[in-house]
Scaffold this active site. Structure first.
Site, short mmCIF file in Angstrom:
data_model
loop_
_atom_site.label_atom_id
_atom_site.label_comp_id
_atom_site.label_asym_id
_atom_site.label_seq_id
_atom_site.Cartn_x
_atom_site.Cartn_y
_atom_site.Cartn_z
N ASP A 68 0.83 -1.20 0.00
CA ASP A 68 0.00 0.00 0.00
C ASP A 68 0.86 1.25 0.00
O ASP A 68 2.02 1.24 0.45
CB ASP A 68 -0.96 0.02 1.19
CG ASP A 68 -0.25 -0.01 2.54
OD1 ASP A 68 0.77 -0.72 2.67
OD2 ASP A 68 -0.71 0.68 3.47
N GLU A 133 0.20 -0.91 5.96
CA GLU A 133 1.29 -0.28 6.71
C GLU A 133 1.10 1.23 6.78
O GLU A 133 1.40 1.86 7.78
CB GLU A 133 2.64 -0.62 6.08
CG GLU A 133 3.84 -0.36 6.98
CD GLU A 133 4.34 1.09 6.94
OE1 GLU A 133 5.08 1.49 7.86
OE2 GLU A 133 4.01 1.81 5.98
N HIS A 348 6.45 10.05 0.43
CA HIS A 348 5.18 10.72 0.74
C HIS A 348 5.05 12.09 0.07
O HIS A 348 4.08 12.80 0.32
CB HIS A 348 4.97 10.86 2.26
CG HIS A 348 4.75 9.56 2.96
ND1 HIS A 348 4.05 9.47 4.14
CD2 HIS A 348 5.13 8.29 2.67
CE1 HIS A 348 4.02 8.21 4.55
NE2 HIS A 348 4.68 7.48 3.66
#
Length: 375
Positions: A68, A133, A348
């Protein structure tokens, strides 16, 4: 095209925003089939987990990771589409390229090569893969570990493919992580008009001295592997939206990142003592996110350092800094755990990317580790 880059692209192209797997684990299973792995799907609620294993004997060497990814944010802010893996100036762009589909690709290619070279290797090789996660981590690795523990299936050595490196692949390896404890505090007051404070009780005023003491408290000194425990307030919220109303409550969210010098229960007791000392009327909910863990020595650390040195020529730094990882669920079983992955500079972020050369290097490091431990 490089094999590891091809595999990484196949994973990045799947829109596996947490807790979705989007077929990544099916792709991994098909890839591992060629090397003789057997597969066990473990689906808990909205989370897809995979336990794949080659061999039945110990010691058990495990690659752990997640399929993920976090949401992309506004896709039009990306230079290239986030779910279309794109090569650009020596980098592979796409959501998950560094965190951590690039690592998964390196693991898979290293494993296929190792099994081809050493078909009669010692022990067993396993993959523990989750799609939870980046999310609430409730139905992912922790549930798989519970299942393995219930049948006494023990991991000996575990490599978690989180992006541990700082400027060059392998320059930093995480051999532990701090614990994490979150508190959601509600301080109760009495709502009223700001012109008549004697008829109200302002929870912001009540909370402020206690929060000041909490923020200035010394929790421990840390140790050779961990920095001192840190307390940070992440959010404060109060008010009705009007400037002439004393609020009826004040909500505060804070987090501890703590070392092995203190326990979560000791932190809870100290916080409660401070809040009670200030005569607050409050409720507090605690979320325990994981104990600190440490692999300070042993065969896995030695193999990691030796493999990085042989492939890159550099000495690696062992570190426990940064956030939490799923290693916190694996280490308490007695497994030796390290985190080793690519450079974390873009994780991210918009335009997440990974050096394609680094993925080649990471593949070589993973292969060299397997040789040292299982050949």
């Amino acid at each position: 095209m490089s094999l590891v880059i091809d595999v990484a692209k196949n994973l990045i192209n799947r829109r596996s925003v947490t807790p979705e797997d989007a077929g990544c684990q099916e792709y991994m299973k098909a890839w591992l089939d060629e090397s003789g792995f057997s597969h066990e799907d473990m689906v808990f609620e909205d989370t897809t987990n995979l336990w794949s294993r080659r061999g039945t004997d110990g010691p058990l060497f495990c690659f752990a990771g997640h399929t993920d990814v976090v949401p992309s944010g506004p896709e039009d802010a990306w230079q290239t589409p986030p779910f279309v893996a794109t090569e650009k100036d020596g980098y592979l762009h796409g959501r998950g390229a560094a965190d951590m589909k690039g690592s998964l690709a390196a693991m898979m290619v290293a494993t296929r090569r190792f099994v081809a070279d050493y078909p009669n290797h010692k022990g067993s090789i396993a993959y523990l893969i989750t799609s939870d996660e980046e999310g609430p981590f409730i139905n992912g690795t922790t549930r798989v570990i519970d299942t393995l523990e219930a049948r006494n299936e023990k991991i000996t050595w575990c490599i978690v493919g989180e992006p541990s490196s700082t400027t060059e692949v392998g320059d930093v390896v995480k051999n532990g992580r701090r614990g994490s404890l979150t508190g959601d505090l509600t301080v109760k007051g009495i709502q009223g008009h700001v012109a008549y404070p004697h008829l109200a009780r302002n929870p912001v005023h009540d909370a402020a001295p206690a929060l000041a003491e909490l923020s200035q408290s010394h929790w421990d000194n840390g140790n050779d592997f961990f920095p001192p425990t840190s307390f940070q307030i992440s959010n404060i919220n109060a008010g009705t939206g009007a400037g002439n109303v004393i609020p009826g409550s004040c909500k505060v969210c804070f987090n501890f990142r703590f070392s092995t010098e203190v326990t979560d229960q000791q932190l809870i007791e100290r916080v409660t003592t401070i809040l009670d000392k200030h005569n607050l009327d409050y409720d507090i909910d605690w979320t325990f996110n994981g104990q600190p863990f440490l692999t300070d020595s042993g065969a896995l650390v030695e193999a990691t350092q030796a493999a990085i040195s042989s492939v890159t020529g550099r000495e690696t730094e062992l570190s426990t800094a940064g956030g939490t990882s799923d290693g916190r669920f694996i280490a308490p079983t007695g497994a030796q755990v390290v985190e080793l992955g690519p450079v974390n500079a873009t994780i991210h972020k918009i335009d997440e990317c990974v050096s394609m050369k680094d993925l080649e290097t990471l593949t070589e490091i993973y292969y060299a580790m397997m040789v040292r431990l299982l050949a």
